[in-house]
Enzyme design. Structure first.
Site, PDB file in Angstrom:
ATOM      1  N   GLU A 156     -22.953 -13.878 -22.582  1.00 47.47           N
ATOM      2  CA  GLU A 156     -23.557 -15.089 -21.910  1.00 47.47           C
ATOM      3  C   GLU A 156     -24.451 -15.807 -22.820  1.00 47.47           C
ATOM      4  O   GLU A 156     -25.438 -16.216 -22.454  1.00 47.47           O
ATOM      5  CB  GLU A 156     -24.144 -14.869 -20.444  1.00 47.47           C
ATOM      6  CG  GLU A 156     -23.347 -14.531 -19.531  1.00 47.47           C
ATOM      7  CD  GLU A 156     -23.553 -14.473 -18.136  1.00 47.47           C
ATOM      8  OE1 GLU A 156     -24.732 -14.947 -17.883  1.00 47.47           O
ATOM      9  OE2 GLU A 156     -23.142 -13.822 -17.225  1.00 47.47           O
ATOM     10  N   GLY A 157     -24.151 -15.870 -24.136  1.00 48.05           N
ATOM     11  CA  GLY A 157     -25.018 -16.669 -24.955  1.00 48.05           C
ATOM     12  C   GLY A 157     -25.743 -15.597 -25.719  1.00 48.05           C
ATOM     13  O   GLY A 157     -26.816 -15.034 -25.169  1.00 48.05           O
TER      14      GLY A 157
END
Length: 822
Positions: free
Chosen positions: A502-503
């Site tokens: 997620e990043g």
């Protein structure tokens, strides 16, 4: 001398006006009044007064005359600004527009109003949500045998899958009208925290369907037909979702995905329809191996102009049933022996109708906007909650183990080296808990916290990684040897997973937090950029003028506030009057310093700042720690400011303030324009940098809280599943802890008797000898027999035959099942 006094008086008036952030007109009136007073009652020479009034008129008149100011100041500045302003791509613009601004905007503006923070509603569960926590969540935790899941099966057992589906764990974010639970973000977060305290695999399995994925996207953008078809099935667990975004060549740079969908005509279910021919290659897709409905992101193109004039339509999102012809669900990935379902998805010449697009044809090309608008909500909850749950579990278990495990006839938790690790575990668990609650509360208030979600994702997972490391250090060999008795090893193994997904954290820190914050949270930068895109010249100049002079006013105010609050230690800031006012003062001081440093960096570096990632990361660290400080103080206030929690709050706040000053020092030390760096140091640290890390004495107090049952420890670890049931060694240890503490004075009597030669050192005989000698009584002996057996089990580790460890074939030995304490 009188002229000097007049100059000083005007300077003080100007600094005070800037500090209080009064309007330009109010400053003009105040300065004019000061000049008038010196003219009437002072002894300044006539020539000096004439010069002073002339200089004042030269400055004040054009600034207060809007038409003149716009023509002769704003227009030239606008031309220069167009050259210096960073160029924003379409994807960056969409990301900036997607979120909302909450408390982080107050921090970036440099004059936070703490009344707004403390007036925010206290997050609380509803009766229904609390019943779910006490019922199905606890029951699911009681079913978890993490060793069986992670080693024997690499999967949840069938009955657990069914329990999760039957109790609608996959439907926490789905409205009740579609059969979901429709829980608040707080409830969603606390469910994940409790599950993560027992098993990362179960926590991940439940979190993904409730995070960024088909359900969230359908709720916001799906057609009514899509919602009515998919959402009830997702809520009941009849469909298991996954979402395919990442591919071999597109990870953090999600907008560069090469996967394509070509609009064309083709045959589907025996009919010729207008559709898309998809070619894609995705990997790292959580739940893909078991998913029945696959969300897919791809670049949609229309070379034949079948739906319009635009050939490159852009990123689009579609939902594909698992049995779609041409789609292949690959074999499983194995993420660091934390075997939640994860794997690749591929497709070649997969033809599906256009109505497979989420939202239908109307949402073609809107995929990136859809993703970033939903990402801030999901990222605010899933990974931060898992990090908080794991950290709180580590605090409970490591504190208990450090009290029970003895070396040199003393609990290891009494050694200062262990105390240091325990203090970090307690402090970071406290900070992560507050941070996670803050972002969940923001979602429940209707915000889309794009910047706080990045802060929470990065800092919660980084703190959890440090907690996992300290947990392993305290446990030593107990944490290293895997098996049914090990409750720490998988958390250590899996820590990099949360860092990566997620990043990636490196990207989140160096590009996103300040990169978005400097534009999205600044009170005027986004307005200036928006003015650049206006087409009508007069309207553009008027809008830019308003933003520009607002920006200049805030910049001057922040410089004044940073300087004055730096000199006074924040004592002139308006803050709540309680024992934590020094922390509120620190927030007020450093928020002004952040605003000042940010404006100076944007002014002197311009568009180059975008590429000075290390500098941006350090300013992002300041913003992050200010947000975390605020979250901790808000949570402490919501709980009624419990005195018992004060050591935890003090440690975490002092750690955050030390990190703020460290970030500022490194920012200034590495600033490429040295004269500017000297000016920054003079304003931000006018009397030097004085913040220090938490003291050893304070660390001792935090460690002591973790070593025995008490009010603060219970509050810190309230979401941990600590029931004394089979397959929960941490729960067994927690149940045994009070008796083991009660037995400590008795053990000391025995130790003294052994040293005096009154009884033997042989554990098998000494208890009987001690009773006969009157050193202890029968009740003491029974207590020691019980606690010594419990201690032996707690410090024990597992062993296996070589054949058992081959290819995941290890089976738990019946005698290795931790007993349930009486």
């Amino acid at each position: 001398m009188s002229g000097l006094m007049l100059t000083l008086a005007l300077l003080v008036v100007s600094i005070a006006a800037a500090f209080l952030r009064v309007s330009l007109r109010s400053w003009t009136i105040a300065a004019a009044a000061t000049l008038a007073a010196f003219t009437l009652f002072g002894s300044v020479s006539p020539g000096g007064l004439v010069l002073a009034w002339a200089l004042f008129a030269v400055v004040a008149a054009p600034l207060n005359h809007a038409p003149w100011r716009r023509n002769y100041i704003t227009k030239p500045v606008l031309k220069t600004y167009k050259k210096l302003a960073p160029t924003l791509s379409d994807t960056e613009s969409i990301a900036l527009e997607a979120g909302t601004v909450g408390w982080e905007g107050e921090l970036f503006a440099g004059k936070p109003d703490f009344r707004k923070l403390l007036k925010q509603p206290r997050p609380e569960l509803s009766t229904e949500e609390q019943a779910f926590m006490d019922g199905p969540v606890d029951e699911l935790c009681s079913m978890i045998d993490d060793w069986d899941i992670t080693h024997n099966r690499a999967d949840l057992p069938p009955e657990m899958w069914q329990f999760i589906k039957d109790n609608r764990f996959f439907g926490m974010i789905i409205p009740k009208q579609y059969g979901g639970l429709e829980f608040s973000a707080l409830a969603h977060s606390l469910v994940l925290q409790k599950l993560a305290s027992k098993s990362a695999v179960v926590g991940s399995t439940v979190s993904v369907p409730n995070s960024l994925g088909p359900a969230e996207l359908l709720l916001h953008y799906g057609t009514e037909e899509q919602k009515n078809h998919y959402l009830p099935r997702l809520a009941r667990g009849e469909d298991i979702p996954c979402f395919g975004l990442t591919g071999p060549t597109a990870g953090s740079d999600a907008t560069s995905i090469p996967d394509e969908g070509i609009i064309c005509r083709g045959e589907f279910n025996g009919e010729e329809v207008l559709g898309m021919r998809l070619n894609f290659d995705k990997r790292y897709i959580t739940l893909a191996p078991v998913a029945s409905v696959i969300g897919l992101a791809f670049q949609l193109k229309d070379p034949e102009g079948l739906i319009g004039d635009q050939e490159d339509i852009g990123i689009s999102l579609a939902l594909l049933p698992r049995d779609t012809k041409g789609m292949e669900i690959g074999r499983r990935h194995m993420p660091l022996n934390v075997p939640f379902h994860n794997g690749p998805i591929r497709g070649k010449d997969v033809f599906v109708p256009l109505d497979f697009l989420i939202g239908g044809q109307a949402m073609a090309g809107q995929g990136w906007r859809m993703l970033v608008e939903c990402l801030s909500v999901g990222r605010s909850i899933s990974l931060p909650s898992s990090a908080a749950g794991g950290s709180r579990a580590a605090a409970l278990a490591t504190g208990a183990y450090a009290r029970i495990r003895k070396q040199f006839n003393m609990p290891i938790g009494r050694f200062e080296g262990i105390e240091e690790a325990l203090a970090r575990i307690g402090g970071y668990a406290y900070a992560t808990t507050a941070l996670t609650q803050s972002t969940a509360a923001a979602v429940d208030r209707g915000e889309k916290p794009s910047v706080p979600s990045a802060i929470a994702k990065y800092h919660a997972t980084e703190m959890a990684r440090k907690v996992a490391s300290d947990t392993m250090d305290v446990h030593g060999g107990k944490g290293v040897i895997l098996g049914p008795r090990n409750y720490a090893g998988r958390g250590w193994q899996g820590a990099p997973i949360a860092i990566t997904v997620e990043g990636a954290n490196i990207m989140t820190r160096s590009l996103m937090i300040f990169g978005q914050g400097a534009i999205r949270c600044h009170p005027y930068v986004l307005k200036e950029l928006e003015a650049l895109n206006m087409e009508e010249p007069r309207a553009q100049v008027k809008a830019f003028d308003k933003a520009l002079f607002g920006h200049i006013g805030v910049a001057i105010s922040n410089a004044s506030r940073a300087l004055v609050l730096g000199i006074t230690g924040g004592r002139l800031a308006s803050v709540p009057r309680d024992r934590n006012r020094r922390y509120y003062r620190a927030i007020a001081r450093y928020s002004a310093a952040l605003g000042f440093a940010s404006d100076i960096a944007m002014l002197t570096l311009g568009g180059k700042l975008k590429f000075k990632e290390k500098l941006s990361a350090r300013l992002g660290d300041v913003l992050s720690q200010l947000y975390i400080l605020s979250a901790m103080l808000k949570r402490h206030a919501d709980l009624g400011k419990p005195v018992a929690d004060q050591p935890l709050l003090d440690w975490a706040c002092q750690d955050a303030i030390d990190k703020i000053e460290t970030a500022f020092r490194e920012f200034i030390r590495n600033y490429p324009i040295r004269p500017v760096a000297f000016a920054l140091r003079a304003v931000i640290f006018p009397v030097g940098s004085w913040a220090k890390a938490p003291t050893d004495r304070l660390g001792h107090k935090v460690a002591a809280l973790l070593l025995s049952p008490n009010e603060a420890r219970s509050r810190l670890c309230e979401t941990v599943y600590a029931a004394n049931v089979p397959n929960n060694p941490a729960g067994f240890m927690e149940a045994a802890l009070p008796d083991i503490i009660r037995a400590e004075p008795v053990e000391r009597k025995l130790l003294k008797a052994v040293r005096n030669g009154d009884i033997t050192a042989d554990p098998e005989d000494q208890l009987t000898q001690a009773v006969k000698a009157g050193i202890i009584n029968d009740a003491d002996m029974e207590l020691l027999i019980k606690t010594r057996a419990a201690t032996a089990e707690i410090i024990a580790v597992d062993d296996f035959d070589s054949e058992e460890l081959m290819a995941g074939q290890a089976q738990e030995k019946p005698e290795q099942q931790p007993p349930v304490a009486a």
